[in-house]
Design a protein around this motif. Structure first.
Motif, mmCIF file in Angstrom:
data_model
loop_
_atom_site.group_PDB
_atom_site.id
_atom_site.type_symbol
_atom_site.label_atom_id
_atom_site.label_comp_id
_atom_site.label_asym_id
_atom_site.label_seq_id
_atom_site.Cartn_x
_atom_site.Cartn_y
_atom_site.Cartn_z
ATOM 1 N N VAL A 140 0.833 -1.210 0.000
ATOM 2 C CA VAL A 140 0.000 0.000 0.000
ATOM 3 C C VAL A 140 0.863 1.254 0.000
ATOM 4 O O VAL A 140 0.598 2.217 -0.734
ATOM 5 C CB VAL A 140 -0.956 -0.024 1.214
ATOM 6 N N THR A 141 1.897 1.252 0.833
ATOM 7 C CA THR A 141 2.756 2.446 0.913
ATOM 8 C C THR A 141 3.408 2.752 -0.432
ATOM 9 O O THR A 141 3.452 3.905 -0.881
ATOM 10 C CB THR A 141 3.833 2.241 1.989
ATOM 11 N N ARG A 142 3.931 1.714 -1.072
ATOM 12 C CA ARG A 142 4.557 1.934 -2.378
ATOM 13 C C ARG A 142 3.546 2.435 -3.404
ATOM 14 O O ARG A 142 3.837 3.334 -4.211
ATOM 15 C CB ARG A 142 5.187 0.638 -2.861
ATOM 16 N N ALA A 143 2.332 1.866 -3.366
ATOM 17 C CA ALA A 143 1.304 2.323 -4.308
ATOM 18 C C ALA A 143 0.940 3.778 -4.052
ATOM 19 O O ALA A 143 0.740 4.564 -4.998
ATOM 20 C CB ALA A 143 0.072 1.441 -4.206
ATOM 21 N N TRP A 144 0.859 4.150 -2.767
ATOM 22 C CA TRP A 144 0.532 5.543 -2.447
ATOM 23 C C TRP A 144 1.644 6.488 -2.914
ATOM 24 O O TRP A 144 1.374 7.595 -3.382
ATOM 25 C CB TRP A 144 0.291 5.681 -0.947
ATOM 26 N N LEU A 145 2.898 6.065 -2.759
ATOM 27 C CA LEU A 145 4.009 6.907 -3.226
ATOM 28 C C LEU A 145 3.963 7.073 -4.741
ATOM 29 O O LEU A 145 4.233 8.157 -5.274
ATOM 30 C CB LEU A 145 5.340 6.293 -2.803
ATOM 31 N N VAL A 146 3.630 5.987 -5.438
ATOM 32 C CA VAL A 146 3.501 6.084 -6.901
ATOM 33 C C VAL A 146 2.390 7.055 -7.283
ATOM 34 O O VAL A 146 2.550 7.895 -8.187
ATOM 35 C CB VAL A 146 3.257 4.697 -7.513
ATOM 36 N N LEU A 147 1.272 6.966 -6.575
ATOM 37 C CA LEU A 147 0.157 7.883 -6.864
ATOM 38 C C LEU A 147 0.542 9.332 -6.550
ATOM 39 O O LEU A 147 0.193 10.250 -7.309
ATOM 40 C CB LEU A 147 -1.072 7.474 -6.044
ATOM 41 N N ALA A 148 1.266 9.538 -5.437
ATOM 42 C CA ALA A 148 1.684 10.908 -5.092
ATOM 43 C C ALA A 148 2.640 11.458 -6.149
ATOM 44 O O ALA A 148 2.530 12.620 -6.566
ATOM 45 C CB ALA A 148 2.342 10.915 -3.719
ATOM 46 N N GLY A 149 3.585 10.616 -6.590
ATOM 47 C CA GLY A 149 4.497 11.075 -7.637
ATOM 48 C C GLY A 149 3.773 11.386 -8.931
ATOM 49 O O GLY A 149 4.077 12.373 -9.613
ATOM 50 N N LEU A 150 2.805 10.522 -9.273
ATOM 51 C CA LEU A 150 2.018 10.776 -10.479
ATOM 52 C C LEU A 150 1.231 12.073 -10.356
ATOM 53 O O LEU A 150 1.144 12.860 -11.313
ATOM 54 C CB LEU A 150 1.068 9.602 -10.725
ATOM 55 N N GLY A 151 0.670 12.314 -9.165
ATOM 56 C CA GLY A 151 -0.077 13.556 -8.951
ATOM 57 C C GLY A 151 0.813 14.782 -9.084
ATOM 58 O O GLY A 151 0.448 15.774 -9.728
ATOM 59 N N LEU A 152 2.030 14.732 -8.493
ATOM 60 C CA LEU A 152 2.954 15.862 -8.611
ATOM 61 C C LEU A 152 3.377 16.077 -10.064
ATOM 62 O O LEU A 152 3.491 17.222 -10.519
ATOM 63 C CB LEU A 152 4.184 15.613 -7.739
ATOM 64 N N LEU A 153 3.613 14.960 -10.774
ATOM 65 C CA LEU A 153 3.984 15.093 -12.182
ATOM 66 C C LEU A 153 2.880 15.755 -12.988
ATOM 67 O O LEU A 153 3.128 16.639 -13.827
ATOM 68 C CB LEU A 153 4.313 13.716 -12.748
ATOM 69 N N LEU A 154 1.641 15.349 -12.722
ATOM 70 C CA LEU A 154 0.517 15.956 -13.443
ATOM 71 C C LEU A 154 0.366 17.431 -13.094
ATOM 72 O O LEU A 154 0.036 18.257 -13.955
ATOM 73 C CB LEU A 154 -0.771 15.197 -13.112
ATOM 74 N N ILE A 155 0.619 17.781 -11.830
ATOM 75 C CA ILE A 155 0.527 19.197 -11.442
ATOM 76 C C ILE A 155 1.602 20.019 -12.152
ATOM 77 O O ILE A 155 1.333 21.123 -12.658
ATOM 78 C CB ILE A 155 0.656 19.330 -9.909
ATOM 79 N N VAL A 156 2.831 19.467 -12.200
ATOM 80 C CA VAL A 156 3.913 20.189 -12.883
ATOM 81 C C VAL A 156 3.597 20.360 -14.370
ATOM 82 O O VAL A 156 3.783 21.441 -14.943
ATOM 83 C CB VAL A 156 5.244 19.447 -12.685
ATOM 84 N N LEU A 157 3.123 19.277 -14.998
ATOM 85 C CA LEU A 157 2.752 19.394 -16.414
ATOM 86 C C LEU A 157 1.624 20.395 -16.613
ATOM 87 O O LEU A 157 1.628 21.172 -17.574
ATOM 88 C CB LEU A 157 2.342 18.016 -16.945
ATOM 89 N N GLY A 158 0.654 20.372 -15.691
ATOM 90 C CA GLY A 158 -0.440 21.340 -15.784
ATOM 91 C C GLY A 158 0.055 22.768 -15.650
ATOM 92 O O GLY A 158 -0.415 23.665 -16.368
ATOM 93 N N LEU A 159 1.032 22.986 -14.751
ATOM 94 C CA LEU A 159 1.585 24.333 -14.591
ATOM 95 C C LEU A 159 2.337 24.773 -15.847
ATOM 96 O O LEU A 159 2.254 25.935 -16.250
ATOM 97 C CB LEU A 159 2.514 24.369 -13.378
ATOM 98 N N LEU A 160 3.086 23.836 -16.445
ATOM 99 C CA LEU A 160 3.806 24.191 -17.672
ATOM 100 C C LEU A 160 2.842 24.550 -18.798
ATOM 101 O O LEU A 160 3.027 25.549 -19.505
ATOM 102 C CB LEU A 160 4.707 23.028 -18.094
ATOM 103 N N VAL A 161 1.800 23.736 -18.941
ATOM 104 C CA VAL A 161 0.813 24.019 -19.984
ATOM 105 C C VAL A 161 0.099 25.342 -19.694
ATOM 106 O O VAL A 161 -0.141 26.162 -20.595
ATOM 107 C CB VAL A 161 -0.194 22.867 -20.095
ATOM 108 N N ALA A 162 -0.233 25.559 -18.411
ATOM 109 C CA ALA A 162 -0.914 26.807 -18.036
ATOM 110 C C ALA A 162 -0.026 28.012 -18.293
ATOM 111 O O ALA A 162 -0.492 29.062 -18.752
ATOM 112 C CB ALA A 162 -1.321 26.752 -16.569
ATOM 113 N N ASP A 163 1.282 27.861 -18.007
ATOM 114 C CA ASP A 163 2.199 28.974 -18.241
ATOM 115 C C ASP A 163 2.306 29.296 -19.729
ATOM 116 O O ASP A 163 2.304 30.468 -20.122
ATOM 117 C CB ASP A 163 3.574 28.622 -17.671
ATOM 118 N N ARG A 164 2.403 28.248 -20.565
ATOM 119 C CA ARG A 164 2.450 28.494 -22.007
ATOM 120 C C ARG A 164 1.161 29.135 -22.501
ATOM 121 O O ARG A 164 1.172 30.062 -23.322
ATOM 122 C CB ARG A 164 2.698 27.178 -22.743
ATOM 123 N N LEU A 165 0.040 28.637 -21.993
ATOM 124 C CA LEU A 165 -1.242 29.206 -22.400
ATOM 125 C C LEU A 165 -1.376 30.643 -21.935
ATOM 126 O O LEU A 165 -1.813 31.527 -22.697
ATOM 127 C CB LEU A 165 -2.380 28.356 -21.834
#
Length: 420
Positions: A140-165
């Protein structure tokens, strides 16, 4: 605006990920618990036949093998009431309930207690095992860490796209702002490029360009009205000066002449101000032939009234010069006005324009004094503003001299039009 758009996208992305990842994380925990519980249940169900038919030694052997293999506690409570087989554990409420022939799963100190009732010839035996908390949360802990990393990655990508837009939206706005400031500094040639953004920005750019064009039209109309009024005033001013010079009393003549000079300075200043205010919004070239012909025709009425013979010599075809039409008209008016103001009635004069853009105004009057020629002012107490206007229109290329046979000659050399 760019920062606000980025923060808005970041907040929206974060809330969306929270709404998606938190239930997913809880679901993964439940799946891990169910997986561990199912594995433990399957293990103890594998010894149900032995417990239901075997004797104590056989049951002890099978239970010891299961404990060694699974690493969990396994206890079998036989109906004879003797010591339990396997891991010695006290009886619990779940065990007592299972002794009635019921199988169940219960929570126990963060883990899971699984009990199965097994019918025997001598009564009901109960098989009990405990799943520790560590087994319930395996992975469970490893799965949660994977989900947290995926969430941070999506936030960073969203910020990059938002900045370009945001940048694609803010850049056209900054360009429109720069154009508006240029217009405020009287750079009326400034125009906004049509942005590739939303249609609203294109509408704003079109409206700004329309405003700039409208300002140019209004200034051009104002300039033309002021110049026309000023040109119309020159004829009566010249006639008034001629009348003033015919006054017999010297004091009255000086007083009236001074008033005429003051009024002429005001009119001349009005022409210059109208020309300077619109210098940046006027195309700096014109057809000198058309302008000179128009102004000479204007002054021909006064020439006929004062008995002056006029000779006009213009080259065929248009002659483009690097002077605005209103500036050249003001220069021609100034030169002809000096002729009428400082020569007696009946004095002939001539105007010529050559193909090499040289304008010559000459008269058969008394001519100019040497000091007057060097200063660029006229003889007879004139203001000198007329020749100054002509010099500025020609960019300083103005020559003043006297004819050998009498009279003054003013040569105005006009520059070529600007290259496109």
């Amino acid at each position: 605006m760019r920062r606000r758009l980025t923060l808005l996208v970041a907040a929206t992305t974060t809330l969306t990920l929270i709404a998606f990842l938190v239930p997913l994380a809880l679901l993964l925990r439940d799946v891990a618990e169910d997986r561990a519980t199912g594995r433990a249940t399957a293990d103890i169900q594998g010894i149900v036949p032995v417990v239901g038919t075997g004797d104590r030694p056989t049951i002890e052997l099978v239970v010891d093998q299961l404990v060694a293999m699974s690493g969990r506690t396994v206890t079998v409570y036989l109906p004879d009431g003797g010591a339990p087989v396997g891991t010695p554990e006290p009886r619990t409420a779940a065990v007592d309930l299972a002794a009635t022939g019921t199988s169940l799963t219960a929570d126990l100190d963060g883990g899971r207690e699984i009990v199965i009732g097994v019918g025997r010839a001598d009564g009901t035996a109960v098989i009990r095992t405990v799943v520790p908390p560590a087994d319930l949360t395996v992975g469970v802990t490893r799965a949660w860490l994977v989900l947290a990393g995926l969430g941070l990655l999506l936030i960073v990508l969203g910020l990059l796209v938002a900045d370009r837009l945001a940048r694609s939206l803010v850049r056209p706005i900054d360009e429109l702002s720069a154009v508006s400031y240029r217009l405020a500094r009287a750079e009326l040639g400034a125009r906004a490029r049509m942005p590739a953004g939303p249609p609203e920005l294109r509408q704003v750019a079109g409206a700004l360009n329309h405003l700039a064009e409208r300002i140019q039209v209004l200034l051009r109309e104002e300039r033309e009205q002021v110049a026309d009024l000023s040109h119309r005033l020159r004829t009566p001013l010249t006639a008034l000066r001629l009348e003033a010079e015919s006054v017999g009393d010297p004091d009255d003549r000086a007083r009236v002449t001074a008033g005429v000079d003051s009024l002429e300075r005001a009119v001349t200043g009005l022409i210059r101000q109208a020309r300077w205010r619109s210098a940046e919004s006027t195309d700096a070239f014109c057809d000198a032939v058309a302008v000179v012909r128009d102004r000479v025709e204007f002054w021909s009425v006064l020439a006929e009234d004062t008995g002056r013979a006029m000779r006009l010599s213009l080259v065929d075809g248009p002659v483009l010069v690097g002077v605005a039409a209103d500036e050249l008209a003001a220069a021609v008016d100034a030169l002809l006005g000096n002729v009428f103001a400082h020569t007696p009635d009946g004095t002939p004069f001539a105007v010529s324009l050559s193909a090499d853009r040289v304008l010559v105004v000459s008269d058969a009057g008394p001519g100019l004094a040497g000091a007057a020629v060097s200063r660029g002012v006229s003889q007879g107490g004139g203001t000198g503003l007329g020749l100054d206007i002509a010099r500025q229109a020609a960019g300083g290329a103005l020559d003043i001299s006297n004819n050998p046979g009498g009279g003054a000659v003013v040569v105005l050399r006009l520059g070529p039009p600007p290259r496109s």
